[in-house]
Write a protein that holds these residues in place. Structure first.
Motif, PDB file in Angstrom:
ATOM      1  N   ALA A   1     -58.892 -33.109  -0.859  1.00  0.00           N
ATOM      2  CA  ALA A   1     -57.856 -32.373  -1.587  1.00  0.00           C
ATOM      3  C   ALA A   1     -57.937 -32.670  -3.085  1.00  0.00           C
ATOM      4  O   ALA A   1     -58.116 -33.818  -3.505  1.00  0.00           O
ATOM      5  N   ILE A   2     -57.788 -31.635  -3.888  1.00  0.00           N
ATOM      6  CA  ILE A   2     -57.838 -31.771  -5.351  1.00  0.00           C
ATOM      7  C   ILE A   2     -56.446 -32.078  -5.918  1.00  0.00           C
ATOM      8  O   ILE A   2     -56.305 -32.823  -6.892  1.00  0.00           O
ATOM      9  N   ALA A   3     -55.400 -31.514  -5.306  1.00  0.00           N
ATOM     10  CA  ALA A   3     -54.048 -31.611  -5.881  1.00  0.00           C
ATOM     11  C   ALA A   3     -53.590 -33.049  -6.136  1.00  0.00           C
ATOM     12  O   ALA A   3     -53.103 -33.344  -7.241  1.00  0.00           O
ATOM     13  N   PRO A   4     -53.709 -33.992  -5.189  1.00  0.00           N
ATOM     14  CA  PRO A   4     -53.210 -35.349  -5.491  1.00  0.00           C
ATOM     15  C   PRO A   4     -53.996 -36.019  -6.618  1.00  0.00           C
ATOM     16  O   PRO A   4     -53.421 -36.804  -7.393  1.00  0.00           O
ATOM     17  N   ARG A   5     -55.294 -35.712  -6.727  1.00  0.00           N
ATOM     18  CA  ARG A   5     -56.100 -36.321  -7.796  1.00  0.00           C
ATOM     19  C   ARG A   5     -55.662 -35.792  -9.162  1.00  0.00           C
ATOM     20  O   ARG A   5     -55.553 -36.555 -10.119  1.00  0.00           O
ATOM     21  N   ARG A   6     -55.415 -34.472  -9.211  1.00  0.00           N
ATOM     22  CA  ARG A   6     -55.021 -33.888 -10.506  1.00  0.00           C
ATOM     23  C   ARG A   6     -53.603 -34.291 -10.899  1.00  0.00           C
ATOM     24  O   ARG A   6     -53.335 -34.629 -12.059  1.00  0.00           O
TER      25      ARG A   6
ATOM     26  N   LEU B   1     -63.408 -36.200 -13.836  1.00  0.00           N
ATOM     27  CA  LEU B   1     -64.397 -35.473 -14.632  1.00  0.00           C
ATOM     28  C   LEU B   1     -65.779 -35.519 -13.979  1.00  0.00           C
ATOM     29  O   LEU B   1     -66.483 -34.495 -13.932  1.00  0.00           O
ATOM     30  N   ARG B   2     -66.170 -36.667 -13.507  1.00  0.00           N
ATOM     31  CA  ARG B   2     -67.490 -36.778 -12.867  1.00  0.00           C
ATOM     32  C   ARG B   2     -67.592 -35.852 -11.657  1.00  0.00           C
ATOM     33  O   ARG B   2     -68.603 -35.180 -11.460  1.00  0.00           O
ATOM     34  N   HIS B   3     -66.520 -35.832 -10.865  1.00  0.00           N
ATOM     35  CA  HIS B   3     -66.519 -34.949  -9.693  1.00  0.00           C
ATOM     36  C   HIS B   3     -66.644 -33.490 -10.111  1.00  0.00           C
ATOM     37  O   HIS B   3     -67.426 -32.714  -9.542  1.00  0.00           O
ATOM     38  N   GLY B   4     -65.853 -33.084 -11.137  1.00  0.00           N
ATOM     39  CA  GLY B   4     -65.869 -31.694 -11.590  1.00  0.00           C
ATOM     40  C   GLY B   4     -67.202 -31.287 -12.186  1.00  0.00           C
ATOM     41  O   GLY B   4     -67.700 -30.181 -11.938  1.00  0.00           O
ATOM     42  N   LEU B   5     -67.809 -32.164 -12.989  1.00  0.00           N
ATOM     43  CA  LEU B   5     -69.085 -31.847 -13.621  1.00  0.00           C
ATOM     44  C   LEU B   5     -70.224 -31.864 -12.587  1.00  0.00           C
ATOM     45  O   LEU B   5     -71.156 -31.052 -12.677  1.00  0.00           O
ATOM     46  N   HIS B   6     -70.159 -32.758 -11.633  1.00  0.00           N
ATOM     47  CA  HIS B   6     -71.183 -32.809 -10.593  1.00  0.00           C
ATOM     48  C   HIS B   6     -71.144 -31.542  -9.729  1.00  0.00           C
ATOM     49  O   HIS B   6     -72.182 -30.952  -9.414  1.00  0.00           O
TER      50      HIS B   6
ATOM     51  N   LEU C   1     -62.678 -26.429 -15.216  1.00  0.00           N
ATOM     52  CA  LEU C   1     -62.293 -27.837 -15.326  1.00  0.00           C
ATOM     53  C   LEU C   1     -61.469 -28.089 -16.582  1.00  0.00           C
ATOM     54  O   LEU C   1     -60.458 -28.801 -16.546  1.00  0.00           O
ATOM     55  N   PHE C   2     -61.870 -27.509 -17.709  1.00  0.00           N
ATOM     56  CA  PHE C   2     -61.115 -27.719 -18.950  1.00  0.00           C
ATOM     57  C   PHE C   2     -59.720 -27.111 -18.846  1.00  0.00           C
ATOM     58  O   PHE C   2     -58.726 -27.716 -19.270  1.00  0.00           O
ATOM     59  N   VAL C   3     -59.627 -25.901 -18.292  1.00  0.00           N
ATOM     60  CA  VAL C   3     -58.315 -25.246 -18.130  1.00  0.00           C
ATOM     61  C   VAL C   3     -57.413 -26.105 -17.249  1.00  0.00           C
ATOM     62  O   VAL C   3     -56.206 -26.223 -17.485  1.00  0.00           O
ATOM     63  N   ASP C   4     -58.016 -26.747 -16.256  1.00  0.00           N
ATOM     64  CA  ASP C   4     -57.264 -27.617 -15.356  1.00  0.00           C
ATOM     65  C   ASP C   4     -56.691 -28.824 -16.093  1.00  0.00           C
ATOM     66  O   ASP C   4     -55.543 -29.234 -15.855  1.00  0.00           O
TER      67      ASP C   4
END
Length: 865
Positions: free
Chosen positions: A289-294, A313-318, A324-327
């Protein structure tokens, strides 16, 4: 009640066949039967037959004849409920709902228990929000048809909309216990949820919760039961039960942000460390899940933020996540978090370009080649957000060099140029992105928007034409589809190009869309009652009540009001007839050029004329097809065609502006711009009490606003000039109400105090204050000029500098050519990419630029965001 003018059996049978033909949409047969009755000299003036003939003609589009026959029938039989009912139907078809209600009430005088008339009346009353009248009509329907479900539901809803929740709930309870029998289906489930909503809106959360628990076996929407009960537990401060509900909901959907927020509220967590630990639990429970991390990043204190955002960031870029920036952009409100992110991203770029890993740790696994690309992509957006255009372009160019086939890179490069003040380069890069994937509607629309920002309206229309119906001009199709983003942008573009008529046409088109949306709700009044979608129906009614508070309407209204104010100050002059040029004294080469130009203009005029003819044919075909498809509903009123030149030459521009203003004063009263626009209109109409009302409302919202200061100064000057000519009572009211705003100060003192305060530190405040000072004390022009053009004491923006430049060119500070040139040079040094401060590019000598693509003036690129 028997007819006031009864027909003999033979003719009465024909009349019933007319009614049957109308119900079955057999209009030509209906006219034939009407003719048989009216051809008899004894019944040539039979009122009800004439009325039905008129109603049938209306369905065939012959509106003028329809009104003539219906009015004639009504004159011959004023006591006929049929004639009044038909007249009401005709008025309803023309959207004259108030008149239709009067007709229905007259019909009910002669036939009080006519079910059909009462139903039609109730539909109009809810459409016009006559809630008291709606309640009375629904009560009559309820008494006449107590076994029908719609009678109960409509009666209950009338009390709900009036705020009498207890009565509404009592009616629903009685209906449920006396009328509703099993099996329990979707409609019964919706009725129970609607009743629960009534209880909740009355503030009886305990009772609503008990109701929900009692009937949960009969409610099919299990998700709604859980979400609603969780809300009730929180309202009742029963946190343990709420906690259990939201934990269960998170198992259903671990990406729902609201569930986490509600669970934090249920657990009563307030300390940032506690919230970080809370999200750690759910990161382990839902590892994908992405929501708890964000959400954790928002709450994380500085001590742990670096570690958490590094992982994110590492997860998003990988993975290569484009947004990712908008997030993460909302985190930039905290400068320390923004600095941390910048440091990490630059570190990633350096290590990925050299080592292929995120860090210099030799044990770290290699990343895919795309990781560097997305790091460049993020860095470009990051520095663009910080207004560091050079570094943003450096990174986006590196990304394009890395992977020149990725469309997102060209979109971001266009956005960078847009933010830097160069809308032309911006749309050119978007055009290149669009060429890489011509089937992508998002990129197509984005490119069209950028073209409109650069005032290339014709090109934007051509771009949109790739996705509109073939054979119909893009503007016609976009208007038909109610594409309001295009029309609001086009209106603003035409305003910047000083094409006032075209700007007003687009604004009026948007206004008509909102009117159409409000009229379209008419079809749902009976439909929703029948289908039992009652919660959605109440939501629809409440949405329609505030529809014109939508940003699209606000934007188009602002454009229209500004244009009408400009046309009031500087009305358009009549166009002079162009005379034939003197060709006798022209050189042969010049004469040849002139003839070529005339031939091109003639050919272009012929093409436009042919295109206009095609448009008209297509429009007529479309209307005809739609009418045939709908078959039977009275034809909608034909709206006047919007002719730009006619709109721009309105006889009463201020009254036209007020039409756009009125909805804003009710629905956008929390926006100070609404009241400032109101003041500008009433100042020109010299309405002192309305000026005062607008100023008071604006003062309550923000008493330090720069435009409000200017309005106050002008109002003070107007009062001083009016002197004793002002009505004594009006003067007394103004004196009492302005005591706080004026505080006994003169206009000059107000201007000086404003400039001495914190407003001077903002570019807008300095400009408005300087203009007011110069207007009040012309001897202090140089001082005002220095304040307005100061780029060091304020935080200048491209938009603000363009407004200052326009003010200088408009003569607000008198003749100041030298100062204007110096200001342009200073702005060019500060904003090197902004074309507002560059010399206009010379147009090719042999190719005349179209009006939409003319060299941009400073004012035309004022709104780039």
């Amino acid at each position: 009640m028997p007819p006031s003018n009864p027909l003999p059996p033979k003719e009465n049978a024909l009349f019933k066949r007319i009614l049957r033909c109308y119900e079955h949409k057999q209009y030509k047969n209906g006219l034939k039967f009407a003719k048989q009755i009216l051809s008899n000299p004894k019944f040539a003036e039979h009122g009800e037959t004439l009325a039905m003939k008129g109603l049938t003609l209306n369905c065939l589009g012959r509106k003028d004849e329809a009104y003539e026959y219906v009015r004639r029938g009504l004159r011959n039989d004023l006591k006929s409920p049929v004639c009044w009912h038909v007249y009401g139907l005709l008025q309803r078809s023309d959207k004259k709902y108030d008149e239709a209600i009067k007709c229905y009430r007259n019909a009910l005088k002669w036939e009080k228990e006519n079910i059909q008339i009462l139903r039609d009346l109730s539909l109009l009353q809810i459409q016009m929000r006559d809630l008291e009248g709606y309640k009375d009509t629904r009560y009559q329907l309820f008494m006449l048809r107590p076994t029908q479900r719609a009678s109960w539901i409509g009666f209950a809803m009338s009390y709900h909309l009036l705020g009498d929740y207890e009565m509404a709930n009592s009616i629903l309870d009685a209906f449920r216990t006396n009328q509703m029998k099993g099996p329990y289906d979707y409609e019964h489930s919706e009725l129970l949820l609607y009743q629960n909503m009534v209880l909740a809106e009355s503030g009886q959360y305990e009772r609503a919760l008990q109701h929900l628990q009692k009937f949960q076996s009969q409610i099919l929407d299990k998700l709604s039961i859980k979400e609603t009960s969780g809300e009730y537990y929180l309202k009742l401060k029963r946190f343990k039960e709420a906690e259990a509900v939201y934990e269960d909901l998170l198992k259903r959907n671990p990406e729902n942000v609201m569930y986490y927020q509600k669970l934090i509220e249920a657990k009563q967590l307030s300390d940032p460390d506690e919230k970080v630990a809370f999200f750690d639990v759910y990161k382990k429970e839902f590892p994908r899940a992405i929501a708890p991390r964000r959400l954790q990043l928002t709450e994380a204190p500085a001590a742990v933020f670096t570690r958490l955002v590094d992982e994110y960031l590492r997860h998003g870029l990988h993975k290569g996540i484009p947004p990712l920036f908008v997030d993460l952009r909302s985190l930039y409100a905290d400068q320390s978090k923004a600095d941390t992110i910048e440091k990490l991203v630059l570190q990633y770029v350096e290590n990925l370009s050299k080592l292929g890993t995120f860090s210099s740790d030799p044990s770290e696994p290699k990343q895919p080649a795309s990781a560097l690309l997305w790091a460049y992509y993020y860095a470009a957006q990051h520095f663009d957000y910080k207004k560091d255009t050079d570094r943003a372009l450096h990174y986006i160019d590196a990304a394009i060099e890395h992977t020149p086939t990725l469309i997102e890179l060209f979109i971001v490069k266009g956005r960078i140029y847009k933010h830097a003040g160069d809308p032309v380069s911006a749309y050119q890069w978007l055009e290149e992105a669009q060429a890489m994937d011509t089937a992508d509607r998002y990129v197509n629309s984005k490119c069209a928007r950028y073209m409109l920002r650069a005032e290339h309206v014709k090109r934007a229309e051509d771009m949109c034409a790739k996705f509109t119906r073939e054979g119909v001009p893009a503007t016609e199709n976009l208007n038909e589809m109610q594409c309001m983003w295009f029309q609001t942008e086009a209106a603003a573009a035409y305003q910047r190009l000083h094409q006032w008529g075209e700007a007003l046409k687009k604004a009026h088109e948007v206004d008509r869309h909102f009117s159409e949306i409000m009229e379209d709700q008419f079809d749902f009044h009976s439909y929703c009652m029948r289908k039992m979608t009652l919660r959605s129906y109440v939501g629809l009614l409440r949405l329609e009540d505030v529809l014109r508070s939508h940003p699209f309407y606000f934007r188009c209204a602002r454009v229209a009001i500004q244009v009408y104010l400009r046309l009031y100050a500087q009305p358009l002059q009549d166009v002079q007839q162009t005379t034939e040029p003197d060709t006798e004294n022209l050189a042969p080469s010049e004469l040849k050029k002139l003839r070529n130009k005339q031939r091109k203009a003639k050919r272009k005029a012929e093409q436009e004329s042919a295109l206009a003819a095609q448009v008209q044919v297509k429009r007529e075909q479309h209307h005809k097809a739609r009418q045939q498809q709908e078959q039977g509903d009275p034809e909608a009123p034909q709206l006047d065609e919007l002719i730009p030149d006619k709109l721009a030459r309105a006889e009463d521009p201020l009254e036209q502006a007020i039409k756009f203003l009125q909805p804003l004063r009710t629905l956008a009263a929390d926006r100070i711009d609404t009241h400032l626009m109101a003041f500008e209109i009433y100042f020109r109409k010299e309405k002192p009490l309305l000026m005062l009302q607008s100023l008071k409302r604006a003062w309550r919202l923000d008493n330090t606003h720069h435009h409000l200061h200017d309005c106050l100064v002008r109002f003070r000057c107007w009062l001083d000039d009016a002197g004793d000519s002002l009505n004594a009572s009006v003067a007394a009211v103004i004196a009492a109400e302005t005591s706080q705003m004026f505080a006994g100060r003169s206009a000059v003192q107000m201007a000086e105090e404003f400039l001495a305060g914190p407003a001077r530190k903002s570019q807008e405040g300095a400009l408005w204050g300087a203009r007011a000072l110069r207007r009040l004390v012309p001897a202090r022009t140089q001082e005002a000029l220095r304040l307005a053009t100061d780029l060091d004491s304020t935080q200048p923006t491209i938009q603000g500098c363009v407004e200052v430049l326009e003010s200088l060119k408009d003569g607000d500070f008198g003749p100041c050519e030298k100062e204007t040139e110096e200001y342009i040079l200073a702005c060019r040094a500060k904003f090197p990419y902004a074309i507002a401060f560059k010399p206009p590019a010379p147009a090719p000598a042999d190719v005349p630029a179209p009006a939409q693509d003319a060299a941009l003036q400073p004012k035309e690129i004022a709104n780039n965001n």
